[in-house]
Design a protein around this motif. Structure first.
Motif, PDB file in Angstrom:
ATOM      1  N   GLN A 158      -1.894 -10.116 -33.117  1.00  0.00           N
ATOM      2  CA  GLN A 158      -1.647  -9.330 -31.893  1.00  0.00           C
ATOM      3  C   GLN A 158      -1.243  -7.903 -32.245  1.00  0.00           C
ATOM      4  OE1 GLN A 158      -1.579 -10.075 -28.530  1.00  0.00           O
ATOM      5  NE2 GLN A 158      -1.541 -12.293 -28.362  1.00  0.00           N
ATOM      6  N   LEU A 159      -0.377  -7.754 -33.260  1.00  0.00           N
ATOM      7  CA  LEU A 159       0.042  -6.413 -33.684  1.00  0.00           C
ATOM      8  C   LEU A 159      -1.150  -5.603 -34.186  1.00  0.00           C
ATOM      9  CD1 LEU A 159       3.338  -7.310 -35.606  1.00  0.00           C
ATOM     10  CD2 LEU A 159       3.171  -6.075 -33.433  1.00  0.00           C
ATOM     11  N   GLU A 160      -2.012  -6.259 -34.965  1.00  0.00           N
ATOM     12  CA  GLU A 160      -3.185  -5.568 -35.501  1.00  0.00           C
ATOM     13  C   GLU A 160      -4.133  -5.158 -34.378  1.00  0.00           C
ATOM     14  OE1 GLU A 160      -4.129  -4.686 -38.766  1.00  0.00           O
ATOM     15  OE2 GLU A 160      -2.002  -5.053 -39.113  1.00  0.00           O
ATOM     16  N   LEU A 161      -4.360  -6.047 -33.413  1.00  0.00           N
ATOM     17  CA  LEU A 161      -5.228  -5.723 -32.284  1.00  0.00           C
ATOM     18  C   LEU A 161      -4.653  -4.569 -31.474  1.00  0.00           C
ATOM     19  CD1 LEU A 161      -6.244  -9.277 -31.059  1.00  0.00           C
ATOM     20  CD2 LEU A 161      -7.790  -7.526 -31.922  1.00  0.00           C
ATOM     21  N   ARG A 162      -3.351  -4.614 -31.258  1.00  0.00           N
ATOM     22  CA  ARG A 162      -2.682  -3.556 -30.495  1.00  0.00           C
ATOM     23  C   ARG A 162      -2.820  -2.210 -31.214  1.00  0.00           C
ATOM     24  NH1 ARG A 162       2.139  -1.154 -29.638  1.00  0.00           N
ATOM     25  NH2 ARG A 162       3.016  -1.189 -27.540  1.00  0.00           N
ATOM     26  N   LYS A 163      -2.599  -2.238 -32.526  1.00  0.00           N
ATOM     27  CA  LYS A 163      -2.717  -1.018 -33.329  1.00  0.00           C
ATOM     28  C   LYS A 163      -4.156  -0.505 -33.317  1.00  0.00           C
ATOM     29  CE  LYS A 163      -2.057   0.574 -38.120  1.00  0.00           C
ATOM     30  NZ  LYS A 163      -1.655   0.132 -39.492  1.00  0.00           N
ATOM     31  N   LYS A 164      -5.105  -1.416 -33.454  1.00  0.00           N
ATOM     32  CA  LYS A 164      -6.512  -1.003 -33.476  1.00  0.00           C
ATOM     33  C   LYS A 164      -6.940  -0.438 -32.125  1.00  0.00           C
ATOM     34  CE  LYS A 164      -8.283  -1.202 -36.555  1.00  0.00           C
ATOM     35  NZ  LYS A 164      -8.385  -0.141 -37.597  1.00  0.00           N
ATOM     36  N   ASN A 165      -6.435  -1.018 -31.053  1.00  0.00           N
ATOM     37  CA  ASN A 165      -6.752  -0.499 -29.729  1.00  0.00           C
ATOM     38  C   ASN A 165      -6.244   0.928 -29.575  1.00  0.00           C
ATOM     39  OD1 ASN A 165      -7.698  -0.903 -26.911  1.00  0.00           O
ATOM     40  ND2 ASN A 165      -5.519  -0.645 -26.464  1.00  0.00           N
ATOM     41  N   ARG A 166      -5.028   1.182 -30.065  1.00  0.00           N
ATOM     42  CA  ARG A 166      -4.487   2.544 -29.998  1.00  0.00           C
ATOM     43  C   ARG A 166      -5.330   3.508 -30.842  1.00  0.00           C
ATOM     44  NH1 ARG A 166      -1.029   4.962 -33.369  1.00  0.00           N
ATOM     45  NH2 ARG A 166      -0.469   2.987 -34.344  1.00  0.00           N
ATOM     46  N   GLU A 167      -5.733   3.053 -32.020  1.00  0.00           N
ATOM     47  CA  GLU A 167      -6.571   3.903 -32.876  1.00  0.00           C
ATOM     48  C   GLU A 167      -7.908   4.211 -32.200  1.00  0.00           C
ATOM     49  OE1 GLU A 167      -6.812   1.687 -36.459  1.00  0.00           O
ATOM     50  OE2 GLU A 167      -4.840   2.346 -37.188  1.00  0.00           O
ATOM     51  N   LEU A 168      -8.470   3.202 -31.517  1.00  0.00           N
ATOM     52  CA  LEU A 168      -9.738   3.416 -30.822  1.00  0.00           C
ATOM     53  C   LEU A 168      -9.575   4.410 -29.669  1.00  0.00           C
ATOM     54  CD1 LEU A 168     -11.168  -0.203 -30.734  1.00  0.00           C
ATOM     55  CD2 LEU A 168     -12.047   1.723 -32.045  1.00  0.00           C
TER      56      LEU A 168
END
Length: 400
Positions: A158-168
């Motif tokens: 979940q943390l990785e997905l959240r971080k990746k969403n912000r990066e996107l």
């Protein structure tokens, strides 16, 4: 009481933690579901997603506990992260020299039993733990500990997905409307979103198969939520990737679709707060269009209708009409409204009104620009009409 030693890699660990931009953020359903499942499986009154900062432990999710942070010196989790590859189990803190006179043990919340699984990033940094707590001595079975480890893996996902969403999102601001954005988005999504989603799906299925008979109805329900949401997100991702290489494919790859079930599925996907009512046309309608583009248009407009609504009871209505050449859709909400001088500018890239939404977040200025690009790629138009603090209506057309 023994204070937790400082990890040898503390500077790098803290730097890794801060890259996730998660400290002091609002509660999120995905993390709260994990702590609920952890408590149900381990039969403990308290479960936490705890992140260890420089001077405190802060709880992203805190089932059974009112406070959102405690001092790092008292934190069991600060001891647990010292050995990232191990599960820390304290069956009776009153008999452990590290914790016997800890204020969290002798006072509320009376942490007598503790088990914490370190939350380890792909780079090997222990950010905190997923832990379960009881106010009496206790032991977990091997299966319960294995499940807790699996759930900790889902917290990291979940943390990785959240971080990746912000990066996107940041990437979309930089690349705006260019094809370069679409291509890079496809690559990042394929490698960085599909894998964690697949991991979430597989793990939840394993948990369902292994523990469905020992979980109560509520526990099984939450596992079903994880499964259903993962399938929906994977399907949406695959559709987006299929169209990511070229805007031309939006108009070339049209298909006939039933609008009512499609809208119903999108409404479930955005998971609107319980205080919102979203109504859709009652008459069955079929249109021929790019389904993935239509989904993105509707999702963006519905999310805006929810985010920028300050009413205790939110109302959103989707209407449909058509003429000889166009399908016509409108989405009306009873939110904060938009002043007339902004009607044209809100569709420009990175233009925002400066308002925080109902979740205390700022807009990026990307959503409506993306909607306008998609509508125009389908040879349609979009416009807005609004009265401040009364209503906002977005109307868009799609060429038949």
């Amino acid at each position: 009481m023994i204070k937790p030693p400082i990890p040898e890699n503390e500077n790098e660990r803290l730097a890794a933690l801060h890259t996730y931009n998660i400290l002091d953020t609002l509660p999120e359903e995905g993390f709260d579901e994990i702590t609920l499942i952890a408590s149900e499986i381990c039969q403990t009154p308290i479960s936490l997603v705890s992140l260890i900062d420089s001077e405190r432990q802060w709880f992203k999710s805190h089932k059974g506990l009112e406070v959102t942070e405690t001092a790092k010196d008292y934190a069991f989790c600060a001891h647990a992260i010292l050995e990232p590859d191990k599960v820390m189990v304290v069956n009776n803190a009153l008999q452990d020299v590290r914790f016997a006179d800890n204020p969290l043990v002798i006072n509320q919340p009376e942490v007598i039993f503790y088990t914490g699984v370190p939350l380890v990033t792909p780079d090997g940094h222990a950010l905190g733990t997923l832990c379960v707590i009881d106010n009496k001595p206790k032991e977990l079975s091997a299966n319960q500990i294995a499940t807790l480890k699996a759930l900790a893996g889902q917290v990291v996902a979940q943390l990785e997905l959240r971080k990746k969403n912000r990066e996107l999102n940041e990437l979309s601001l930089e690349l705006k409307r260019s094809n370069e954005y679409l291509e890079r988005f496809a690559v990042m999504a394929a490698h960085d979103i599909r894998n964690p989603l697949t991991s979430i799906l597989l793990t939840s299925k394993i948990l369902k198969d292994r523990f469905k008979d020992s979980l109560d109805e509520k526990g099984n329900k939450f596992l079903d939520i994880i499964n259903t949401s993962s399938y929906k997100l994977l399907a949406l991702l695959e559709n987006m990737l299929a169209y990511s290489k070229s805007n031309k494919m939006l108009s070339q790859n049209k298909e006939e679709v039933e609008i009512l079930p499609l809208l119903d599925g999108l409404i479930k996907l955005i998971n609107a707060p319980a205080c919102f009512t979203i109504s859709i046309p009652l008459i069955p309608v079929k249109i021929r269009t790019s389904v993935v583009a239509f989904e993105q248009i509707i999702i963006n407009l519905l999310n805006n209708a929810i985010r920028y609504n300050n009413k205790p009871l939110g109302n959103v209505k989707i209407d449909y009409d058509e003429n000889d050449h166009y399908y016509i859709f409108s989405i009306t909400d009873n939110g904060i409204g938009i002043a007339p001088e902004h009607f044209e500018k809100i569709f420009e890239s990175m233009y925002t009104l400066g308002n925080k939404d109902r979740f205390d977040r700022n807009g990026t200025g990307v959503g409506l620009c993306t909607v306008k690009n998609l509508v125009e790629a389908l040879e349609g138009t979009i416009s807005v009409n609004s009265v401040l603090n009364k209503f906002t209506t977005f109307t868009f057309t799609l060429k038949k």
